[in-house]
Design a protein around this motif. Structure first.
Motif, short mmCIF file in Angstrom:
data_model
loop_
_atom_site.label_atom_id
_atom_site.label_comp_id
_atom_site.label_asym_id
_atom_site.label_seq_id
_atom_site.Cartn_x
_atom_site.Cartn_y
_atom_site.Cartn_z
N THR A 228 2.42 -4.27 3.49
CA THR A 228 1.64 -5.34 4.14
C THR A 228 2.49 -6.09 5.15
N THR A 229 1.80 -6.70 6.09
CA THR A 229 2.48 -7.52 7.09
C THR A 229 1.51 -8.62 7.53
N HIS A 230 2.05 -9.73 8.02
CA HIS A 230 1.19 -10.83 8.47
C HIS A 230 0.71 -10.55 9.89
N ILE A 344 0.14 4.07 7.66
CA ILE A 344 -0.80 2.96 7.64
C ILE A 344 -0.12 1.74 7.02
N MET A 345 -0.51 0.57 7.54
CA MET A 345 -0.06 -0.71 7.00
C MET A 345 -1.28 -1.62 6.88
N PHE A 346 -1.12 -2.71 6.15
CA PHE A 346 -2.25 -3.58 5.87
C PHE A 346 -1.90 -5.03 6.17
N ALA A 347 -2.85 -5.73 6.80
CA ALA A 347 -2.69 -7.18 6.94
C ALA A 347 -2.59 -7.80 5.55
N ASP A 348 -1.89 -8.91 5.43
CA ASP A 348 -1.59 -9.46 4.11
C ASP A 348 -2.70 -10.34 3.53
N LYS A 351 -8.32 -9.52 0.97
CA LYS A 351 -8.61 -9.88 -0.42
C LYS A 351 -9.28 -8.76 -1.21
N HIS A 352 -10.35 -8.20 -0.68
CA HIS A 352 -11.09 -7.18 -1.43
C HIS A 352 -10.34 -5.85 -1.48
N MET A 353 -9.64 -5.53 -0.40
CA MET A 353 -8.82 -4.32 -0.39
C MET A 353 -7.80 -4.36 -1.54
N PHE A 354 -7.07 -5.46 -1.66
CA PHE A 354 -6.01 -5.53 -2.66
C PHE A 354 -6.58 -5.57 -4.08
N ALA A 355 -7.74 -6.18 -4.25
CA ALA A 355 -8.36 -6.21 -5.58
C ALA A 355 -8.75 -4.79 -6.00
#
Length: 409
Positions: A228-230, A344-348, A351-355
């Protein structure tokens, strides 16, 4: 050497079948296909044989193309009757005929009915239905005929594991277990690269070559601290996609993807559940939501292929829409590969992705029946994620494969 010569070695030549299973890139298909033709051209003349893959396309790509090269280099003449899906192989006055089959579903068994064969070769047999393999093996009725199987492992209750690997003595079969270290064409750095591609159940199956259950969390390689990254600003990326899983009462998910420096970033998520809100939206409301979600960004939209009405509504609104490939297991594997290799990377703040990463699990009951399946719950973001990776990263990668020489077509 065992796979190449088992049919003429005193200790194994009287067996009826060979099973080669194990890791990916171990050389199983190449050495077995050559051995199969050498055996048949040595022991038979003017006979029919079978060659099967999951599809005719995969068989031609993975088996026939390299096989032709090897046979030509050894003085065999190969005539490819493409309209009949048959190879005619000849050398020194001998000629045999090899019919090509795809064993993709239960209906495939009808394709082999009526064939009388002296041998049958199955590439990636674990991907084929039992009915097709049973029908094909029953076609081998010529005296001295043999069966040849190769595959990467699946679950321990898969029908091929139970009916063949667990019954080698009863089937009069030789089993050879392969790993990548058995392939002399692979360098240590190449082997290390393949080992980095997989994790969890896919690592155990495709690298260690084990017949193990798919259990627990699907994406057990998920690591928020490294993946993840901001992200404050979603503008300025080289190209964009939106991947979408569509529902009426079930949640609808949009994921916005942007590419920068060869990495795809999941920038934003949209999540709406008609069931949770007690207010089901129609297609026009979701099209409006899509407009607000993408704003001025120009993005192609990858959509759940079953969402026909929503696809139509999006296209009428002027969006470029791509129907996703809903291959769940291969899609999951490719998502893991992309995560493991930093593609692939993810914005930090998803909410639903991480859950869902922590709640997306394998179906234990299906595994007990030999079937790899995920629990259809808390999976909507995961589906949208899979659609993107499979269509953009995996499909575009495989589409860049170099064209084969004219003489091999």
């Amino acid at each position: 050497m065992q796979a190449l010569t088992w049919w003429r070695n005193p200790g194994t030549k009287d067996l009826d079948a060979i099973v080669c299973d194990g890791s990916v890139r171990a050389g199983k298909t190449v050495i077995m296909s050559l051995s199969y033709v050498l055996w048949s051209m040595t022991d038979f003349d003017a006979q029919q044989f079978g060659l099967a893959g999951k599809t005719i396309g995969s068989l031609r790509r993975n088996v026939i193309r390299p096989l032709k090269i090897m046979l030509h280099s050894r003085g065999f003449h190969v005539k490819d009757h493409r309209s009949d899906n048959m190879l005619e192989v000849s050398k020194r006055g001998k000629v045999n005929y090899y019919f090509l089959f795809g064993g993709k579903d239960e209906g495939s068994q009808d394709l082999v009915q009526g064939l009388t064969a002296a041998g049958f070769f199955f590439d990636e047999v674990a991907l084929m239905p039992e009915s097709f393999v049973k029908q094909a093996t029953a076609r081998v009725s010529v005296e001295g005929g043999k069966l040849w199987f190769n595959c990467n492992p699946a679950g321990p209750y898969h029908w091929f594991k139970l009916e063949w690997i667990d019954k080698l003595k009863e089937k009069r079969a030789l089993r050879i277990h392969f790993t990548m270290q058995d392939n002399p064409s692979l360098s240590p750095s190449t082997i290390a690269r393949y080992e980095r591609l997989y994790s969890g159940v896919f690592y155990k199956r495709f690298i260690l070559g084990l017949w193990v259950l798919a259990d627990g969390v699907v994406y057990d390689n998920w690591a928020a601290e490294t993946m993840t990254t901001h992200i404050d600003d979603v503008s300025g990326y080289e190209s964009y996609y939106v991947s979408c899983d569509y529902g009426t009462r079930n949640p609808t998910v949009f994921l916005l993807w942007g590419r920068k420096d060869k990495v795809w970033y999941c920038l934003r998520e949209f999540y709406y559940s008609g069931r949770e809100s007690s207010n089901n939206w129609d297609d026009s409301q979701y099209v409006t939501a899509m407009g607000k979600f993408v704003g001025t960004i120009k993005a192609s939209i990858i959509v759940d292929p079953s969402a026909a009405s929503f696809i139509t509504a999006l296209r009428k609104a002027g969006y470029q829409v791509i129907a996703a490939d809903n291959d769940v297991i291969n899609g999951i594997r490719e998502v893991q590969n992309a995560m493991n290799n930093g593609k692939i990377m993810f914005a930090d703040d998803l909410k639903h992705m991480f859950a869902e990463f922590s709640s997306y699990i394998w179906d234990d009951k299906a595994a007990d029946k030999g079937i790899d399946k995920v629990v259809k719950d808390h999976d909507h973001v995961m589906d949208a994620l899979r659609y993107f990776v499979f269509m953009v990263i995996y499909k575009q990668r495989t589409a860049t494969t170099a064209k084969k020489p004219v003489w091999l077509r």
